[in-house]
Design an enzyme around this catalytic site. Structure first.
Site, short mmCIF file in Angstrom:
data_model
loop_
_atom_site.label_atom_id
_atom_site.label_comp_id
_atom_site.label_asym_id
_atom_site.label_seq_id
_atom_site.Cartn_x
_atom_site.Cartn_y
_atom_site.Cartn_z
N ASP A 1 0.85 -1.19 0.00
CA ASP A 1 0.00 0.00 0.00
C ASP A 1 0.89 1.25 0.00
OD1 ASP A 1 -2.48 1.27 0.01
OD2 ASP A 1 -2.46 1.50 2.18
N HIS A 14 -4.00 14.07 0.22
CA HIS A 14 -4.09 13.25 1.43
C HIS A 14 -2.84 13.45 2.30
CE1 HIS A 14 -4.84 9.84 4.09
NE2 HIS A 14 -3.66 9.34 3.76
N GLU A 62 -10.31 4.16 3.73
CA GLU A 62 -9.48 4.95 2.83
C GLU A 62 -9.89 4.59 1.40
OE1 GLU A 62 -5.29 4.49 3.75
OE2 GLU A 62 -5.45 5.98 5.36
N GLU A 117 -9.23 4.16 -2.23
CA GLU A 117 -8.03 3.94 -3.05
C GLU A 117 -8.39 3.17 -4.31
OE1 GLU A 117 -4.60 2.38 -1.07
OE2 GLU A 117 -5.09 3.31 0.86
N ASP A 171 -8.92 0.63 2.14
CA ASP A 171 -7.89 0.25 3.10
C ASP A 171 -8.36 0.63 4.51
OD1 ASP A 171 -5.40 -0.27 4.33
OD2 ASP A 171 -4.71 1.77 3.93
N ARG A 222 -7.11 4.25 13.25
CA ARG A 222 -6.20 5.39 13.46
C ARG A 222 -5.57 5.39 14.84
NH1 ARG A 222 -5.53 6.55 8.26
NH2 ARG A 222 -7.50 6.93 7.22
N GLN A 249 -2.89 2.72 15.02
CA GLN A 249 -1.75 3.19 14.23
C GLN A 249 -0.94 4.25 14.97
OE1 GLN A 249 -2.84 4.36 10.25
NE2 GLN A 249 -0.75 4.94 9.67
N LYS A 274 -3.64 -1.80 10.07
CA LYS A 274 -4.04 -1.98 8.68
C LYS A 274 -4.18 -3.46 8.33
CE LYS A 274 -2.89 2.41 7.10
NZ LYS A 274 -3.61 3.28 6.14
N THR A 327 -8.76 -5.36 4.01
CA THR A 327 -8.70 -4.43 2.88
C THR A 327 -9.71 -4.98 1.88
OG1 THR A 327 -6.39 -3.83 3.23
CG2 THR A 327 -7.26 -3.56 1.00
N GLU A 342 -9.62 12.78 7.40
CA GLU A 342 -9.56 14.11 6.77
C GLU A 342 -10.92 14.80 6.80
OE1 GLU A 342 -7.02 13.73 2.91
OE2 GLU A 342 -7.60 11.72 3.54
#
Lengths: 416, 416
Positions: free
Chosen positions: B126, B133, B199, B201, B231, B235, B238, B251, B255, B361
């Site tokens: 990834d 971003h 996410e 993607e 993905d 948070r 992480q 993560k 996915t 975001e």
């Protein structure tokens, strides 16, 4: 079982063989006459179990377990079959076994065989779980008072590596090209790594799948066996690329493993505990018993055409986290684990300078070159250098060895 | 080919189908009557190519290409066979084709089929290659003046993900447990992620292997097709785990990919260039031509039993690095790439707030909750939420769609 078990294969009874009857590690080999086979090391010989399966001498629950010449299908049979097969081998190769006549014709001298990857690596994960290594690296790049990252004593820090880059001992390693930028440069250049290094590690192989969180005991039960592992690392590529998502191309060139999977069963007599906790672990990471192993390790460097110098001696028991703890952490988010997953321990440095498991530490970031027996000096690896890891658990008059884990550095490829 | 190609499958000629004759994406499906098959989407139907192979209607260089119901063996045939097979399908499914009678009996209505993973993911990588971003995340966690890491404009930053966790659209996603520690806590706790996120993607699928460095053009040639990719990211896990080796368990839960591989061939009319470089790239990363694609993307969130709110609309052309550049960088150290490798683009945010591709975001780190159409608010995902990604390239009166990429959040598992 800390006494030598005697075999009718005489070379297996020698004090300094890696492969007495107590060991029985699993590998994959070819000879000039045969395609890829599964084999079991016994003294100076390999028992061709793919041939034994073909001629009907094995009692297995499926056909073609060994037909592909890798151990993945065997692992997938599960722990009960692992134990039954080991019991069969221990009996059949034991002194005085009536099966000697049947098996003798399926022995291949190691000198005639070339070793291949013993299993197909499904996915590869590498950890950073050696206390001395983390302290040394943190001292080098930060300071000794803040050497360990804040999370380090709470979890085995790991990252996903690249399974496609795992190779068997004896495979040459081409020095990687990559982006290099030291702090005094305005912009990176692309070229050969100048700080190419080794890392002395153990690898644990997952033999049973999981699909959800597991306890540390379940994780230990899932581990099939162990190999020596050299996590080749380009320190200069890593320094520029690693923030914020970790090492990527710095660790993607190659990871070398020893050719023989030493089973957990063979290592049972050598279990030992992880060191005392400096901070209490969360319950999901606590060990119900000793899950490390007392395995002596060393790494030697031989420049092209020159004799070898032993760079370091250390022990697997120096790890702060066991492979079982690493696997339990790995699965804690629900991450599915599969047969053939490989977990690198992280660099296994000991407390003293002569126990350090990487050139980064041994040369203290390149500032203190090492002098080799040949009189040459080294900070990082040079083209033509051959690195060899060795390891063994020592019983009473015998050793459980792994065979050499070796790689030679070739010059970088021409730039495109 | 930016005009609609007409098919004898009438539903493929409708303006708003994802699957006109121009598309012909590849998937894997089961029905109550049949085991796993390879299929090609055409309008509201699936052409069962595993069945076509069985009855001898395909001209392929090997037997059993589609027998396993995944597209890996087909990919391994190489680009010439990809092109020949697509030409065959385009002809045979075209309006007035004499093959209509043969093929019609091998059409399966999508409504009767359940989709499976279209290919076996060999390894998953990834990236973090969307400019907006990276700026947003850097502004949130550092400051806008130093938002981009120093290496960001010089290379596509990536990390190795976990292939075992990749699932097909429609698979439920269990909220992960993990170590959580906010700065005000003395020690971490283990429990359900409170900041579980998506996410938006694209994923690129490697169809041709490499064993050494490759150019960006070679990398583009190696890509077989594209999927939508979500993905899922914890948070809070992480934030505590990621230094110094990057995201790991944050993560590793899941996915999700869309069920249809849209081939590079279908996307050719929609090629577009990456944005102007802010810093000149090293030669190995320079693109010889346009290697992004103009693909409109959106993400919707539906709380349990409530209507969906579109959270964001963006475009794949917002990426700073193309998949071809990512792949060339990936191989630059000599890392072997294999058929079935999956490369996530990184989150595709656009310039405005309504173009942001993650809740991190969109809610600005949780500080600005979003109001949904139902009146509820969201900072991060709640149990029962269903997330759906959609995407399409738009031609003249037709669209090249990907099908939905959907996942529903289930409550975390009980702690052990």
């Amino acid at each position: 079982m800390t006494q030598l078990l005697r075999s009718w294969v005489e070379s297996a009874n020698a004090a300094e063989t890696d492969f007495p009857l107590n060991n029985l590690p699993y590998g994959s080999f070819v000879t000039p006459q045969t395609s890829r086979r599964c084999g079991v090391a016994i003294g100076s010989q390999i028992l061709d179990v793919s041939a034994l399966e073909q001629v009907g001498l094995l009692d297995l629950p499926q056909d073609n377990v060994f037909a592909e010449g890798t151990w993945n299908r065997f692992m997938a049979l599960g722990p009960q079959h692992w134990a039954e097969f080991r019991a069969f081998l221990t009996d059949a190769l034991g002194d005085g076994s009536p099966r000697q006549g049947d098996l003798q014709k399926h022995l291949v001298p190691m000198a005639r065989a070339a070793m291949e990857m013993p299993f197909t690596v499904t996915e590869y994960t590498d950890f950073y779980a050696g206390r001395h290594h983390a302290f040394n690296v943190g001292s080098l790049f930060r300071d000794p008072a803040n050497a360990l990252p804040p999370n380090w004593l709470h979890m085995p820090i790991g990252y996903n590596g690249r399974a496609s880059s795992v190779v068997v001992s004896g495979t040459d390693v081409i020095r990687p090209n990559g982006q290099l930028k030291s702090p005094d440069m305005d912009a990176p250049v692309f070229g050969p790594s100048k700080r190419f290094d080794m890392e002395l590690e153990m690898g644990a192989i997952v033999g049973t799948p999981s699909d959800g969180p597991i306890t540390v005991q379940q994780a230990d039960d899932m581990i099939f066996g162990y190999v020596l592992l050299n996590d080749w690392s380009a320190r200069d590529i890593q320094a520029w690329e690693y923030a914020p998502l970790g090492p990527f191309q710095a660790k993607a060139t190659a990871t070398t493993i020893s050719p023989w999977i030493v089973t957990k069963a063979a290592l049972e007599p050598f279990r030992t505990s992880t060191p005392p906790r400096e901070k209490e672990l969360l319950p999901y990471l606590r060990e119900p018993g000793p899950m490390l192993f007392d395995i002596e390790l060393e790494v030697g460097l031989a420049p092209e055409g020159k004799p070898e110098t032993i760079l370091s001696r250390t022990n697997y028991s120096e790890m702060y986290y066991s492979a079982a703890q690493q696997l339990a952490h790995h699965a804690s988010s629900g991450c599915p684990m599969r047969v053939g997953d490989l977990l690198g321990s992280g660099t296994i440095s000991g407390p003293e300078k002569q126990n350090r498991g990487s050139l980064l530490e041994l040369s203290w970031g390149g500032r203190e070159p090492l002098t080799l027996n040949s009189g040459e000096t080294r900070t990082f690896l040079e083209d033509g250098d051959t690195l060899t890891l060795r390891g063994a658990a020592r019983g009473d008059g015998f050793r459980i060895g792994f065979g050499a884990c070796r790689g030679k550095i070739l010059p970088a490829r021409d730039l495109p």
